[in-house]
Scaffold this motif. Structure first.
Motif, short mmCIF file in Angstrom:
data_model
loop_
_atom_site.label_atom_id
_atom_site.label_comp_id
_atom_site.label_asym_id
_atom_site.label_seq_id
_atom_site.Cartn_x
_atom_site.Cartn_y
_atom_site.Cartn_z
N MET A 221 0.85 -1.19 0.00
CA MET A 221 0.00 0.00 0.00
C MET A 221 0.88 1.24 0.00
SD MET A 221 -3.09 -1.18 -0.10
CE MET A 221 -4.15 0.15 0.46
N ARG A 222 1.58 1.45 -1.13
CA ARG A 222 2.55 2.53 -1.22
C ARG A 222 2.22 3.45 -2.39
NH1 ARG A 222 7.73 -1.56 -0.54
NH2 ARG A 222 7.30 -2.15 1.64
N PRO A 223 2.64 4.72 -2.29
CA PRO A 223 2.34 5.67 -3.37
C PRO A 223 2.88 5.26 -4.73
CG PRO A 223 3.03 6.83 -1.39
CD PRO A 223 3.24 5.38 -1.12
N ARG A 224 4.02 4.60 -4.77
CA ARG A 224 4.60 4.23 -6.06
C ARG A 224 3.74 3.23 -6.81
NH1 ARG A 224 9.96 0.81 -4.07
NH2 ARG A 224 8.86 -1.01 -3.20
N LEU A 225 2.91 2.49 -6.10
CA LEU A 225 1.93 1.63 -6.74
C LEU A 225 0.60 2.36 -6.90
CD1 LEU A 225 1.10 -1.13 -7.87
CD2 LEU A 225 0.62 -1.88 -5.52
N GLY A 226 0.33 3.30 -5.99
CA GLY A 226 -0.93 4.02 -6.05
C GLY A 226 -1.07 4.89 -7.29
N VAL A 227 0.02 5.50 -7.72
CA VAL A 227 -0.05 6.38 -8.90
C VAL A 227 -0.47 5.61 -10.15
CG1 VAL A 227 1.30 7.84 -10.44
CG2 VAL A 227 1.54 8.10 -7.97
N PRO A 228 0.20 4.49 -10.51
CA PRO A 228 -0.25 3.77 -11.72
C PRO A 228 -1.65 3.19 -11.58
CG PRO A 228 1.49 2.56 -10.58
CD PRO A 228 1.44 3.90 -9.96
N LEU A 229 -2.04 2.77 -10.37
CA LEU A 229 -3.40 2.26 -10.19
C LEU A 229 -4.42 3.37 -10.39
CD1 LEU A 229 -3.17 -0.18 -7.12
CD2 LEU A 229 -3.75 -0.77 -9.48
N LEU A 230 -4.13 4.54 -9.84
CA LEU A 230 -5.04 5.68 -9.99
C LEU A 230 -5.18 6.05 -11.46
CD1 LEU A 230 -6.68 8.03 -8.79
CD2 LEU A 230 -4.53 9.29 -8.55
N LEU A 231 -4.08 6.12 -12.19
CA LEU A 231 -4.14 6.50 -13.59
C LEU A 231 -4.81 5.43 -14.44
CD1 LEU A 231 -0.56 8.05 -14.01
CD2 LEU A 231 -2.75 9.25 -13.79
N ALA A 232 -4.49 4.17 -14.17
CA ALA A 232 -5.09 3.08 -14.95
C ALA A 232 -6.59 2.99 -14.69
CB ALA A 232 -4.41 1.76 -14.60
N GLY A 233 -6.97 3.10 -13.43
CA GLY A 233 -8.39 3.03 -13.09
C GLY A 233 -9.19 4.18 -13.68
N ALA A 234 -8.65 5.39 -13.57
CA ALA A 234 -9.34 6.57 -14.10
C ALA A 234 -9.45 6.50 -15.63
CB ALA A 234 -8.62 7.84 -13.68
N THR A 235 -8.38 6.05 -16.28
CA THR A 235 -8.41 5.92 -17.74
C THR A 235 -9.44 4.90 -18.18
OG1 THR A 235 -6.07 6.53 -17.89
CG2 THR A 235 -7.04 5.40 -19.79
N ALA A 236 -9.44 3.74 -17.52
CA ALA A 236 -10.42 2.70 -17.85
C ALA A 236 -11.84 3.18 -17.60
CB ALA A 236 -10.12 1.44 -17.04
N LEU A 237 -12.04 3.90 -16.52
CA LEU A 237 -13.37 4.40 -16.19
C LEU A 237 -13.88 5.37 -17.27
CD1 LEU A 237 -15.73 4.62 -14.18
CD2 LEU A 237 -14.42 6.38 -12.97
N LEU A 238 -13.03 6.27 -17.68
CA LEU A 238 -13.42 7.23 -18.72
C LEU A 238 -13.70 6.53 -20.05
CD1 LEU A 238 -10.89 10.09 -17.92
CD2 LEU A 238 -13.36 10.14 -17.56
N LEU A 239 -12.87 5.58 -20.41
CA LEU A 239 -13.08 4.88 -21.68
C LEU A 239 -14.35 4.04 -21.65
CD1 LEU A 239 -9.42 3.73 -22.49
CD2 LEU A 239 -10.76 5.50 -23.65
N LEU A 240 -14.59 3.35 -20.54
CA LEU A 240 -15.76 2.47 -20.45
C LEU A 240 -17.07 3.25 -20.45
CD1 LEU A 240 -14.46 -0.07 -17.77
CD2 LEU A 240 -14.94 -0.58 -20.17
N THR A 241 -17.06 4.46 -19.87
CA THR A 241 -18.31 5.21 -19.74
C THR A 241 -18.52 6.23 -20.86
OG1 THR A 241 -17.21 6.78 -18.25
CG2 THR A 241 -18.40 4.95 -17.24
N LEU A 242 -17.45 6.90 -21.27
CA LEU A 242 -17.60 7.94 -22.29
C LEU A 242 -17.47 7.41 -23.71
CD1 LEU A 242 -15.61 10.87 -20.61
CD2 LEU A 242 -18.05 10.30 -20.44
N VAL A 243 -16.70 6.34 -23.87
CA VAL A 243 -16.53 5.72 -25.19
C VAL A 243 -17.27 4.39 -25.26
CG1 VAL A 243 -14.86 4.87 -26.88
CG2 VAL A 243 -14.28 6.85 -25.44
N GLY A 244 -17.18 3.62 -24.21
CA GLY A 244 -17.79 2.29 -24.18
C GLY A 244 -19.28 2.33 -23.87
N PRO A 245 -19.85 1.15 -23.59
CA PRO A 245 -21.31 1.04 -23.45
C PRO A 245 -21.84 1.28 -22.04
CG PRO A 245 -20.32 -1.13 -23.40
CD PRO A 245 -19.19 -0.17 -23.59
N TYR A 246 -20.98 1.63 -21.09
CA TYR A 246 -21.42 1.73 -19.71
C TYR A 246 -21.95 3.13 -19.40
CZ TYR A 246 -18.98 -2.69 -19.01
OH TYR A 246 -18.59 -4.00 -19.09
#
Length: 450
Positions: free
Chosen positions: A220-245
């Motif tokens: 549970m460290r920031p060096r892992l938190g940054v890529p998780l935050l970016l990956a999750g936010a990117t996936a969320l935007l793609l799934l909802t704004l581009v994808g069918p969700y």
């Protein structure tokens, strides 16, 4: 307050206080979210009715990304369940002991809510209230129980899923994520019934991540938190704004696929974003929580967290009913400036009503689980011996959990309107009470044969 400070002061140095903070923040966000979107007005016949403001202010759907924190409950639940199960085993107990004791904290407050709602519904019917109106009120008050039915399933499976975690680690949530994706694909193709498994796969995935946090297999460290935050936010935007969700993380009518019930890939993307943010904030939050006042407040909220969750929609019913009876319930147009301004006194008054409800009913959550040391006088010796044998006891525990889950779930999926004498489907209420009574019986037996 002095007792709370004493309890907070006895906190072990090794306790992960951040987990308790996340649980407290999550319950506050859930309560505020439900209160803010609650709309109370009158139908054509002048009767009070309620609905969801997000049905009208669709531009606010992305705001649910802030208030949808159910994944956090399963994350911190996984951490807490791993900790308590490990502690139980170190004391010489087994999975059956843990499940039996865990049921008390979860079911006692729930039973009180259901019984009182059923009695109130019966009284309302006897006083002439219409069956549809009574059912709608009870249905709304029991909305939180859909979460509890899912959480009880996750708790029941914890001895198995924790063993899988110890064997396979983070491979388990990855597999669950794949199963959730398959369920979403089936839903998008019109085979909704194949997506029901996501009720478990989605929440179990977050629960397994909680295990990984507890055992240290997920740093549970920031060096892992940054890529998780970016990956999750990117996936969320793609799934909802581009994808069918849909962008709303709360179920809305007319959507091709829902995000929350059952959990979707979009919701799990949001959960990943939240996990990354949690990692980034962990260190400063832990430092803050070692101050007396913040930690005492967190302890206070956590001590009654289930009571707050169970009764916060009942507070809406009571306040709206009282204001309507007094002719003092404002009904401005949803989304108007007057409506948004009304949210401020509305939330303040609801907080006061909920505080009264918590004061009245918190005792059922605060009551500890104490195993008797001798056989209760009313229990026949033969029954006591049977209930302490490992295999029959475990089977009865599973049966008790299953009956409680079936009862809660049956009420949630039953029609919102209908002619129910007690405001609840009788079969659902009987199943739940039977399961709760069976687990209560098992908690009444001493740990050894008598």
């Amino acid at each position: 307050m002095r007792r709370l400070r004493e309890v907070a002061g006895r906190t072990p140095a090794q306790r992960e206080r951040y987990v308790d903070l996340l649980r407290a923040v999550a319950i506050i966000m859930v309560v505020l979210g439900h209160w803010l979107i609650a709309v109370l007005d009158h139908d054509d016949a002048g009767r009070l009715r309620g609905h969801n403001a997000l049905e009208e202010i669709t531009w606010a759907h992305p705001g649910t990304w802030l208030f949808q924190v159910m994944p956090l409950f399963f994350l911190v639940g996984g951490y807490a369940n791993a900790a308590s199960l490990g502690s139980q085993r170190r004391r010489g107990g087994d999975a059956g002991d843990w499940l039996r004791d865990r049921s008390g904290r979860l079911l006692r407050p729930t039973t009180v809510l259901l019984v009182l709602l059923a009695l109130a519904a019966l009284l309302a019917r006897l006083l002439g209230a219409g069956p549809t109106q009574v059912r709608e009120v009870v249905w709304y008050a029991t909305v939180p129980l859909w979460f509890l039915s899912a959480y009880l399933c996750v708790v029941l499976l914890t001895p198995v899923t924790y063993a899988l975690h110890l064997r396979y680690g983070l491979a388990v949530p990855v597999v669950l994520l794949g199963l959730a994706a398959a369920g979403d694909l089936a839903r998008l193709l019109g085979e909704g019934r194949w997506g029901y498994g996501n009720f478990l796969f989605g929440w179990l995935a977050m629960h397994q991540v909680g295990f990984a946090w507890r055992t240290g297999s997920l740093p549970m460290r920031p060096r892992l938190g940054v890529p998780l935050l970016l990956a999750g936010a990117t996936a969320l935007l793609l799934l909802t704004l581009v994808g069918p969700y849909p962008t709303s993380m709360i179920n809305q009518p007319g959507q091709r696929i829902q995000n929350m019930s059952p959990p979707s890939l979009a919701l799990l993307a949001l959960a990943t974003t939240q996990l990354g943010l949690i990692m980034l904030l962990r260190a400063p939050a832990e430092r803050w929580l070692h101050r007396t006042r913040p930690w005492t407040l967190v302890v206070a909220v956590n001590s009654v967290v289930l009571t707050i969750f169970l009764w916060h929609l009942t507070a809406v019913i009571l306040l709206a009913g009282a204001l309507d009876a007094l002719g003092a319930l404002p009904t401005p147009a949803v989304g108007s400036a007057a409506w948004w301004l009304w949210r401020i006194p509305w939330v303040i008054m609801l907080a006061l009503v909920l505080a009264l409800l918590v004061t009245a009913f918190a005792r059922f959550e605060l009551r500890g689980t104490r195993r008797p040391t001798t056989r209760p006088r009313w229990m026949p010796p033969a029954l006591c011996r049977a209930l302490t044998r490992p295999l029959p006891r475990l089977l009865l525990i599973v049966l008790g959990f299953a009956a409680a889950v079936v009862g809660l779930f049956s009420n949630n999926v039953a029609p919102k309107s209908g002619d129910y004498l007690l405001g609840l489907p009788v079969g659902a209420l009987v199943a739940y009470l039977a399961g709760a009574a069976l687990l209560r019986l098992l908690r009444s037996t001493p740990p050894k044969k008598v």
